[in-house]
Design an enzyme around this catalytic site. Structure first.
Site, PDB file in Angstrom:
ATOM      1  N   ASP A  14     -84.724  36.746 127.429  1.00 32.19           N
ATOM      2  CA  ASP A  14     -85.844  36.599 126.509  1.00 32.19           C
ATOM      3  C   ASP A  14     -86.574  37.936 126.475  1.00 32.19           C
ATOM      4  OD1 ASP A  14     -88.078  35.484 124.966  1.00 32.19           O
ATOM      5  OD2 ASP A  14     -87.303  33.534 125.610  1.00 32.19           O
TER       6      ASP A  14
ATOM      7  N   HIS B  76     -86.550  37.476 120.210  1.00 31.72           N
ATOM      8  CA  HIS B  76     -86.798  37.362 121.660  1.00 31.72           C
ATOM      9  C   HIS B  76     -85.949  38.378 122.426  1.00 31.72           C
ATOM     10  CE1 HIS B  76     -89.481  33.859 121.917  1.00 31.72           C
ATOM     11  NE2 HIS B  76     -88.840  33.407 120.843  1.00 31.72           N
TER      12      HIS B  76
ATOM     13  N   GLU C 153     -87.665  31.879 116.229  1.00 27.96           N
ATOM     14  CA  GLU C 153     -88.909  32.646 116.165  1.00 27.96           C
ATOM     15  C   GLU C 153     -88.755  34.117 115.806  1.00 27.96           C
ATOM     16  OE1 GLU C 153     -91.993  30.186 118.888  1.00 27.96           O
ATOM     17  OE2 GLU C 153     -90.768  31.614 119.979  1.00 27.96           O
TER      18      GLU C 153
HETATM   19  C1  TNX Z   1     -91.475  28.228 121.651  1.00 24.46           C
HETATM   20  S1  TNX Z   1     -88.902  26.732 121.806  1.00 24.46           S
HETATM   21  C2  TNX Z   1     -90.389  29.001 122.040  1.00 24.46           C
HETATM   22  C3  TNX Z   1     -90.355  29.575 123.396  1.00 24.46           C
HETATM   23  C4  TNX Z   1     -91.632  29.327 124.124  1.00 24.46           C
HETATM   24  C5  TNX Z   1     -92.096  27.905 123.894  1.00 24.46           C
HETATM   25  C6  TNX Z   1     -93.321  27.548 124.665  1.00 24.46           C
HETATM   26  C7  TNX Z   1     -88.413  27.995 121.265  1.00 24.46           C
HETATM   27  C8  TNX Z   1     -87.102  27.875 120.720  1.00 24.46           C
HETATM   28  N1  TNX Z   1     -89.224  29.073 121.316  1.00 24.46           N
HETATM   29  O1  TNX Z   1     -90.049  30.940 123.349  1.00 24.46           O
HETATM   30  O2  TNX Z   1     -91.421  29.570 125.478  1.00 24.46           O
HETATM   31  O3  TNX Z   1     -92.346  27.711 122.531  1.00 24.46           O
HETATM   32  O4  TNX Z   1     -93.617  26.199 124.546  1.00 24.46           O
END
Ligand code: TNX
Length: 634
Positions: A308, A379, A444
């Site tokens: 990440d 990420h 994301e």
């Molecule tokens: C969203 S879930 C994210 C993570 C975070 C999380 C915290 C996801 C696919 N992405 O990077 O850790 O929320 O709740």
């Protein structure tokens, strides 16, 4: 500890209020010419306003300030400053400064003790108890609850010995479940024996081809017979016996069956648990214990979130930089600064390939498959910190930000070496992890990622792609082809479907943003695993009380909510076949200690495990509440 930081938050002015920070010098010497560093998940935005402090820099959670007033801070004195222009309002006591330290004029680094974030003007409410006392329906320790049970209670607790003539494979399996029980409960008495001892009852193994692949049948009489059609089914039957024996030995309300039958098989094939080892590193021994706990819950898929923004944790021989710089956070480092509860010290934390192989073998012996996750294209701040040549040199700094506050953190699809690196990484990962599944992230990516990269712009023109997500889809199709070439199923987060997505064949998506997303993906033809934040994210706070720890974006998620949630609930009948199962996710931004792990993961992991195994009609919150407290923690 001679320096103390206290911080509080007040809701004015809208939208995100004011954060006030006070540093007190409890040392015997004046403090002058110093800087204050802190990690805080509530961040200050580029347009912030500061009173009484100067801002030096921020990188994701990491912040640096110094006083505007050069007067030394005398022993006993405090410096207070405040800031408005935060990325959002904090919700809970761990939402702001988690750790802090001072850098002195002499270059020395001094620890600072950090208090909870307080909410100015209100008295915090103590979180309520999370579990009711609960009640038993039958006096047997069982979680997940079996799908058919009809048994009478025995009196004295017994141990079981293998019936004479049992096959060596069955004896091995029996001893491996005995060893699992001993690892989980080192102080408990042993439950299985190879040979008879006074008072033990015989366990017989039977092959019964008609039973479902992961199913088993236990028949209790003077002897006990465990029938199954596979090793997996036999192992689950042994875990059922082990749970009941353990309960009978440790809690006077539980006994072991005298007569009767348990006929059982899981509700879903995918019974997952994910662990984020990037934000917070868990040692191989801790990871093995998480896997042991999964086995005790009859979960069968461990999703290892190995990379990440905050750290790349998997040794890759061809790219040593990934774990040299990409797994190392520390104050003053050029690549990666402390985050999320780190202190200033430099820590390099990753798994060697041998360590990963050991974990795979450990899980395999318990019937648990390990799916590695390599986050792409977003990420990826740790990759780009380790391999800066993968960035477009002409893309301006800070041209986009992720929700977590990282800038320019997505692998660039227009840089050819991005794909060479991924090919190599997948080769090495495939050689370590025998699983059919490789998770490639896909979540994301900032909505304006790559738009300021001249290389990406040229690629988009050439390929006739418009916008970030069409480019993302172009990238992910290439990634999917790499996995197909290696015989792997591509697994990813639900955003993979954006911008045109990837072909649904041999693709599995995890619906995390909300339950409806899972149904929408199924309608588009994707197979899905349901892992919605609103029920199955074990980092969510468990009530809205200020004194809770955890994330708030999908919360609060009290254990009863995790338990009651039915992933299949709103799925139309004709799409239900796309729903492959359920999964808990353990994201670790807030998991700074093992104590927090235990507080957040349990009992909610048990709730997800029961949803994964037990048919909806047999779920029972009060029974669960009584049963789950017998289960192990980290
Ligand atoms: C969203 S879930 C994210 C993570 C975070 C999380 C915290 C996801 C696919 N992405 O990077 O850790 O929320 O709740």
């Amino acid at each position: 500890m001679t320096y103390v930081l206290e911080n509080s938050w007040a809701p004015e002015p809208a939208p995100a209020g004011t954060w006030q920070i006070t540093l007190t010098n409890l040392s015997d010497a004046p403090l002058s010419d110093f800087g204050l560093s802190l990690t805080s998940i509530t961040r200050i935005m580029p347009t912030h306003q500061l009173r009484n402090a100067r801002f030096h820099r921020r990188a994701a959670n990491y912040h640096e300030f110094s006083p505007t007033d050069p007067t030394p801070l005398a022993p006993g004195e405090s410096w207070t400053f405040s800031v408005t222009g935060l990325n959002r309002s904090p919700f809970h006591r761990n939402d702001a400064a988690k750790t802090a330290w001072i850098t002195g004029a002499d270059g020395g680094v001094y620890p600072v003790q950090v208090g909870d974030l307080t909410h100015a003007g209100t008295i915090p409410v103590l979180p309520r108890p999370r579990l009711p006392a609960g009640r038993l329906t039958l006096p047997f320790a069982l979680l997940p609850w079996p799908n058919a049970i009809d048994a009478t209670a025995g009196d004295a607790p017994v141990i079981l010995h293998a019936a004479a003539g049992s096959a060596r494979d069955d004896l091995r399996l029996m001893m491996s479940v005995d060893a699992l029980h001993s690892r989980l409960f080192p102080a408990a008495r042993k439950i299985f024996q190879l040979s008879a001892v006074p008072g033990s009852r015989a366990l017989r193994f039977a092959e019964e081809a008609g039973l479902p692949a992961e199913g088993y049948r236990l028949t209790f009489d003077d002897d006990i017979t465990l029938a199954a059609s596979s090793t997996a089914g036999r192992r689950y039957g042994l875990v059922t016996l082990a749970q009941m024996l353990h309960g009978a030995f440790t809690d006077p309300e539980f006994t072991f069956p005298r007569t009767g039958q348990i006929t059982d098989a899981p509700r879903y094939g995918w019974r997952g648990c994910h662990l984020d080892v990037s934000r917070h590193f868990w040692t191989p021994a801790e990871v093995r214990r998480v896997i042991d706990i999964m086995a005790w819950h009859k979960l069968n898929l461990f999703h290892w979130h190995l990379t990440d923004d905050e750290g790349w944790r998997a040794e890759i021989m061809a790219y040593p930089e990934l774990t040299r710089a990409g797994a190392t956070r520390g104050a003053g480092l050029p690549a990666m600064l402390p985050q999320l509860g780190d202190g200033p010290e430099t820590r390099r934390q990753f798994y060697t390939q041998d360590e990963m192989r050991d974990v795979v073998a450990h899980a395999g012996a318990l019937g648990i498959d390990i799916m590695p996750e390599i986050e792409t294209p977003g990420h990826a701040a740790s990759v780009l910190a380790a391999l800066p040549r993968l960035a477009d040199p002409d893309e301006p700094e800070n041209s986009y930000y992720s929700v977590q506050g990282y800038s320019n953190n997505a692998l660039n699809p227009a840089v050819p070496e991005t794909f060479d690196m991924l090919e190599t990484v997948f080769d090495e990962i495939a050689a370590i992890f025998p699983s059919r599944y490789v998770h490639i992230g896909g979540d994301e990516v900032a909505a304006n990622a790559w738009l300021a990269s001249p290389l990406a712009q040229a690629l988009m023109e050439r390929e006739n792609l418009s916008g970030t997500f069409e480019l993302q889809s172009w990238f992910l199709r290439r990634v999917k082809a790499m996995l197909t070439a290696r015989g792997k199923v591509m697994v990813g987060w639900n955003e993979i479907a954006h911008g045109g997505g990837v072909p649904p064949e041999d693709t599995l998506l995890m619906a995390w943003e909300n339950p409806q997303v899972g149904i929408d993906l199924a309608r588009e033809g994707y197979d899905v695993v349901m892992t919605p934040g609103q029920a199955y994210y074990l980092d969510m706070v468990q009530s809205d009380d200020w004194l809770e720890n955890g994330a708030g974006w999908a919360g609060p998620v009290p254990p009863e909510k995790s338990y009651a949630y039915e992933a299949e609930g709103d799925f139309p009948d004709d799409l239900r076949h796309h729903m492959r199962g359920v999964q808990a996710c353990i994201w670790c931004e807030h998991y700074t200690t093992t104590a927090w792990f235990n507080d957040l993961v349990f009992p909610r992991l048990g709730a997800v495990a029961e949803a994964a195994w037990t048919q909806a009609a047999f779920k029972d919150w009060q029974r669960f509440a009584r049963q789950v407290r017998l289960h192990p923690t980290l």
